[in-house]
Design a protein around this motif. Structure first.
Motif, PDB file in Angstrom:
ATOM      1  N   PRO A 183       0.979  -1.003  -0.067  1.00  0.00           N
ATOM      2  CA  PRO A 183      -0.147  -0.011   0.064  1.00  0.00           C
ATOM      3  C   PRO A 183       0.946   1.390   0.097  1.00  0.00           C
ATOM      4  O   PRO A 183       1.869   1.228   0.697  1.00  0.00           O
ATOM      5  CB  PRO A 183      -0.697  -0.113   1.427  1.00  0.00           C
ATOM      6  CG  PRO A 183      -0.054  -1.047   2.034  1.00  0.00           C
ATOM      7  CD  PRO A 183       0.744  -1.965   1.274  1.00  0.00           C
ATOM      8  N   LEU A 184       0.461   2.184  -0.556  1.00  0.00           N
ATOM      9  CA  LEU A 184       1.116   3.727  -0.634  1.00  0.00           C
ATOM     10  C   LEU A 184       0.883   4.092   0.638  1.00  0.00           C
ATOM     11  O   LEU A 184      -0.320   4.440   1.128  1.00  0.00           O
ATOM     12  CB  LEU A 184       0.568   4.545  -1.672  1.00  0.00           C
ATOM     13  CG  LEU A 184       1.069   5.942  -1.943  1.00  0.00           C
ATOM     14  CD1 LEU A 184       2.568   5.511  -2.224  1.00  0.00           C
ATOM     15  CD2 LEU A 184       0.295   6.898  -2.949  1.00  0.00           C
ATOM     16  N   VAL A 185       1.974   4.583   1.134  1.00  0.00           N
ATOM     17  CA  VAL A 185       1.741   5.153   2.749  1.00  0.00           C
ATOM     18  C   VAL A 185       2.391   6.545   2.450  1.00  0.00           C
ATOM     19  O   VAL A 185       3.691   6.878   2.444  1.00  0.00           O
ATOM     20  CB  VAL A 185       2.627   4.471   3.655  1.00  0.00           C
ATOM     21  CG1 VAL A 185       2.626   5.053   5.026  1.00  0.00           C
ATOM     22  CG2 VAL A 185       2.261   2.961   3.801  1.00  0.00           C
ATOM     23  N   PRO A 186       1.355   7.428   2.769  1.00  0.00           N
ATOM     24  CA  PRO A 186       1.948   8.815   2.469  1.00  0.00           C
ATOM     25  C   PRO A 186       2.644   9.228   3.769  1.00  0.00           C
ATOM     26  O   PRO A 186       2.318   8.733   4.779  1.00  0.00           O
ATOM     27  CB  PRO A 186       0.660   9.689   2.193  1.00  0.00           C
ATOM     28  CG  PRO A 186      -0.391   8.669   2.984  1.00  0.00           C
ATOM     29  CD  PRO A 186       0.092   7.347   2.785  1.00  0.00           C
ATOM     30  N   GLY A 187       3.180  10.475   3.797  1.00  0.00           N
ATOM     31  CA  GLY A 187       3.877  11.045   4.918  1.00  0.00           C
ATOM     32  C   GLY A 187       2.640  11.517   5.890  1.00  0.00           C
ATOM     33  O   GLY A 187       1.347  11.758   5.333  1.00  0.00           O
ATOM     34  N   LEU A 188       2.998  11.993   7.092  1.00  0.00           N
ATOM     35  CA  LEU A 188       2.004  12.512   7.969  1.00  0.00           C
ATOM     36  C   LEU A 188       1.083  13.607   7.436  1.00  0.00           C
ATOM     37  O   LEU A 188       0.111  14.031   7.939  1.00  0.00           O
ATOM     38  CB  LEU A 188       2.599  12.583   9.326  1.00  0.00           C
ATOM     39  CG  LEU A 188       3.110  11.506   9.883  1.00  0.00           C
ATOM     40  CD1 LEU A 188       4.030  11.870  11.167  1.00  0.00           C
ATOM     41  CD2 LEU A 188       2.211  10.635  10.512  1.00  0.00           C
ATOM     42  N   ASP A 189       1.838  14.457   6.711  1.00  0.00           N
ATOM     43  CA  ASP A 189       1.000  15.685   6.072  1.00  0.00           C
ATOM     44  C   ASP A 189       0.247  15.486   4.861  1.00  0.00           C
ATOM     45  O   ASP A 189      -0.196  16.447   4.066  1.00  0.00           O
ATOM     46  CB  ASP A 189       2.067  16.858   6.192  1.00  0.00           C
ATOM     47  CG  ASP A 189       3.185  16.352   4.910  1.00  0.00           C
ATOM     48  OD1 ASP A 189       3.277  15.329   4.508  1.00  0.00           O
ATOM     49  OD2 ASP A 189       4.259  17.063   4.924  1.00  0.00           O
ATOM     50  N   GLY A 190       0.540  14.109   4.308  1.00  0.00           N
ATOM     51  CA  GLY A 190      -0.255  13.873   3.095  1.00  0.00           C
ATOM     52  C   GLY A 190       0.431  13.889   1.898  1.00  0.00           C
ATOM     53  O   GLY A 190       0.164  13.306   0.968  1.00  0.00           O
ATOM     54  N   ARG A 191       1.708  14.558   2.163  1.00  0.00           N
ATOM     55  CA  ARG A 191       2.908  14.524   0.933  1.00  0.00           C
ATOM     56  C   ARG A 191       3.415  13.331   1.035  1.00  0.00           C
ATOM     57  O   ARG A 191       3.465  12.480   1.819  1.00  0.00           O
ATOM     58  CB  ARG A 191       3.896  15.516   1.196  1.00  0.00           C
ATOM     59  CG  ARG A 191       3.253  17.026   1.091  1.00  0.00           C
ATOM     60  CD  ARG A 191       3.998  18.008   1.048  1.00  0.00           C
ATOM     61  NE  ARG A 191       4.684  18.128   2.300  1.00  0.00           N
ATOM     62  CZ  ARG A 191       5.816  18.967   2.660  1.00  0.00           C
ATOM     63  NH1 ARG A 191       6.137  19.828   1.744  1.00  0.00           N
ATOM     64  NH2 ARG A 191       6.262  19.058   3.913  1.00  0.00           N
ATOM     65  N   LYS A 192       4.310  12.905  -0.109  1.00  0.00           N
ATOM     66  CA  LYS A 192       5.231  11.746  -0.364  1.00  0.00           C
ATOM     67  C   LYS A 192       5.927  11.657   1.176  1.00  0.00           C
ATOM     68  O   LYS A 192       6.645  12.723   1.681  1.00  0.00           O
ATOM     69  CB  LYS A 192       6.175  11.711  -1.495  1.00  0.00           C
ATOM     70  CG  LYS A 192       7.175  10.739  -1.313  1.00  0.00           C
ATOM     71  CD  LYS A 192       8.137  10.779  -2.812  1.00  0.00           C
ATOM     72  CE  LYS A 192       8.949   9.865  -2.725  1.00  0.00           C
ATOM     73  NZ  LYS A 192      10.024  10.038  -3.938  1.00  0.00           N
ATOM     74  N   MET A 193       6.244  10.730   1.690  1.00  0.00           N
ATOM     75  CA  MET A 193       7.084  10.466   2.949  1.00  0.00           C
ATOM     76  C   MET A 193       8.459  10.779   2.597  1.00  0.00           C
ATOM     77  O   MET A 193       9.066   9.978   1.612  1.00  0.00           O
ATOM     78  CB  MET A 193       6.824   9.222   3.534  1.00  0.00           C
ATOM     79  CG  MET A 193       7.539   9.161   4.680  1.00  0.00           C
ATOM     80  SD  MET A 193       7.217   7.471   5.770  1.00  0.00           S
ATOM     81  CE  MET A 193       5.489   7.516   5.716  1.00  0.00           C
ATOM     82  N   SER A 194       9.076  11.422   3.093  1.00  0.00           N
ATOM     83  CA  SER A 194      10.526  11.944   2.845  1.00  0.00           C
ATOM     84  C   SER A 194      11.222  12.634   3.947  1.00  0.00           C
ATOM     85  O   SER A 194      10.686  13.474   5.012  1.00  0.00           O
ATOM     86  CB  SER A 194      10.321  13.136   1.616  1.00  0.00           C
ATOM     87  OG  SER A 194      11.621  13.575   1.539  1.00  0.00           O
ATOM     88  N   LYS A 195      12.591  12.074   4.162  1.00  0.00           N
ATOM     89  CA  LYS A 195      13.513  12.710   5.177  1.00  0.00           C
ATOM     90  C   LYS A 195      13.564  14.273   5.198  1.00  0.00           C
ATOM     91  O   LYS A 195      13.556  14.710   6.081  1.00  0.00           O
ATOM     92  CB  LYS A 195      14.709  12.071   5.232  1.00  0.00           C
ATOM     93  CG  LYS A 195      14.846  10.558   5.643  1.00  0.00           C
ATOM     94  CD  LYS A 195      16.374  10.003   5.270  1.00  0.00           C
ATOM     95  CE  LYS A 195      16.383   8.537   5.784  1.00  0.00           C
ATOM     96  NZ  LYS A 195      17.588   8.178   5.675  1.00  0.00           N
ATOM     97  N   SER A 196      13.478  14.768   4.073  1.00  0.00           N
ATOM     98  CA  SER A 196      13.719  16.261   3.887  1.00  0.00           C
ATOM     99  C   SER A 196      12.479  16.887   4.029  1.00  0.00           C
ATOM    100  O   SER A 196      12.633  18.174   4.519  1.00  0.00           O
ATOM    101  CB  SER A 196      14.029  16.476   2.286  1.00  0.00           C
ATOM    102  OG  SER A 196      12.843  16.159   1.531  1.00  0.00           O
ATOM    103  N   TYR A 197      11.016  16.151   4.269  1.00  0.00           N
ATOM    104  CA  TYR A 197      10.006  16.854   4.634  1.00  0.00           C
ATOM    105  C   TYR A 197       9.752  16.740   6.186  1.00  0.00           C
ATOM    106  O   TYR A 197       8.766  17.252   6.714  1.00  0.00           O
ATOM    107  CB  TYR A 197       8.613  16.205   3.864  1.00  0.00           C
ATOM    108  CG  TYR A 197       8.681  16.490   2.573  1.00  0.00           C
ATOM    109  CD1 TYR A 197       9.320  17.550   2.061  1.00  0.00           C
ATOM    110  CD2 TYR A 197       7.916  15.917   1.457  1.00  0.00           C
ATOM    111  CE1 TYR A 197       9.174  17.761   0.490  1.00  0.00           C
ATOM    112  CE2 TYR A 197       7.765  15.882   0.170  1.00  0.00           C
ATOM    113  CZ  TYR A 197       8.657  17.048  -0.232  1.00  0.00           C
ATOM    114  OH  TYR A 197       8.512  17.376  -1.633  1.00  0.00           O
TER     115      TYR A 197
END
Length: 325
Positions: A183-197
């Motif tokens: 499953p696609l797991v988005p970041g907590l803010d809805g954007r792509k999960m990324s260390k930079s975010y």
């Protein structure tokens, strides 16, 4: 049926790793003969300037694998760099892999500009698929767990092995994809999960940090006030409920949100409870393992020995095929 799968040791495991891979590994170990690798050579393709961090990431990941239930008695769990046969087969495969095959790899073409910008436009990253083929073939892997979007990546491994078998009359199995739910797991803010975010959620997240992150998740903008009704499908908190919560809790969220029967704080509180149900015990087991380095070292060494014994046997056979034994 022999399975080969691995994860790059580029940092702490997050919830995307759990739902995309680790959860599937746990199911596979009771059904197949499994080899699970912690791929630290692969990590170096992008982390070559921070190599001092890789051993800690590797130990942490190994401890986490054990904490979530991967069983070294059922599966072979190993560290890639502890099995040098991977690199030896990589060199053999590298000499028979046409450059054009690698230049056409989508993950290289699509990320080439980013790689140049991040100073990771290197031979290791370019040759990544060849080492991946060696990782699988050195254990005579027959199945590789992948999501539907990754099937094309495995085809290059199959082409390399097919070419090897054709040239040397070898009998390496061409690994088949084992389609898994990813499953696609988005970041907590809805954007792509990324260390930079800074929008990820580590599996071993401290309880206070975990609560702060969940409480800070953005919700449906329609619910500006407690009495406003909302649409769960427009809220990332509900997306996370789909991952962590029961059918009864999902129904509770939908009913409460669409009627304003619950507030966003209630919804986040229930989500936090359900995340804790999954991560609390493994988080403590991981701490116990890391706090007992002798025991962890023994488990890692045993897994590496088991993997290397199999890899050495297969490399001997491969060298006999190519007549350099």
């Amino acid at each position: 049926m022999r399975i080969m799968a691995g994860m790059r040791t580029t940092g702490p495991l997050h919830i995307g790793h759990y739902f995309g891979a680790l959860k599937n590994f746990l199911a596979m170990q009771s059904q197949y003969e499994c080899y699970f690798g912690l791929m630290d050579w692969h990590a170096m393709t992008t982390a070559y300037k921070s190599t001092s961090e890789i051993p800690a990431w590797t130990r942490g990941m190994f401890a986490e694998f054990l904490a979530y239930g991967l069983d070294p008695e059922k599966s072979t769990i190993f560290v890639q760099s502890a099995v040098p046969e991977h690199l030896e087969l990589y060199m053999i495969f590298g000499n028979l892999t046409p450059m054009g095959w690698l230049e056409r790899v989508p993950t290289w073409k699509d990320a080439e500009e980013e790689a140049k910008a991040s100073d990771t436009h290197n031979l290791g990253r370019f040759g990544y698929p060849v080492l991946q083929a060696a990782d699988i073939a050195i254990y005579l892997g027959q199945k590789v767990p992948v999501g539907a979007d990754q099937v094309s990546h495995l085809e290059l491994t199959r082409e390399i092995i097919r070419r090897f078998n054709h040239i040397y009359k070898g009998k390496l199995p061409e690994p088949q994809p084992l389609l898994t739910e990813t499953p696609l797991v988005p970041g907590l803010d809805g954007r792509k999960m990324s260390k930079s975010y800074h929008n990820g959620l580590d599996l071993a997240e401290d309880p206070k940090a975990l609560a702060k992150k969940v409480r800070g998740m953005p919700t449906d903008p329609q619910r500006a006030r407690r009495e406003d009704v909302g649409d769960p499908e427009k809220c990332n908190v509900y997306t996370y409920h789909k991952l962590f919560s029961s059918a009864a809790d999902l129904e509770w969220v939908v009913q409460g949100c669409t009627t304003a029967g619950i507030g966003c704080g209630d919804c986040k509180g229930r989500l936090l409870e359900n995340i804790e149900k999954l991560v609390a015990e493994p988080r403590e087991r991981k701490k116990e393992l890391l706090n007992d380095p002798k025991r962890l070292d023994e488990i890692i060494a045993a897994g590496n020995h088991k993997a290397r014994r199999e890899a050495a046997k297969n490399l001997k056979m491969i060298k006999e095929w190519i007549k350099i034994s």
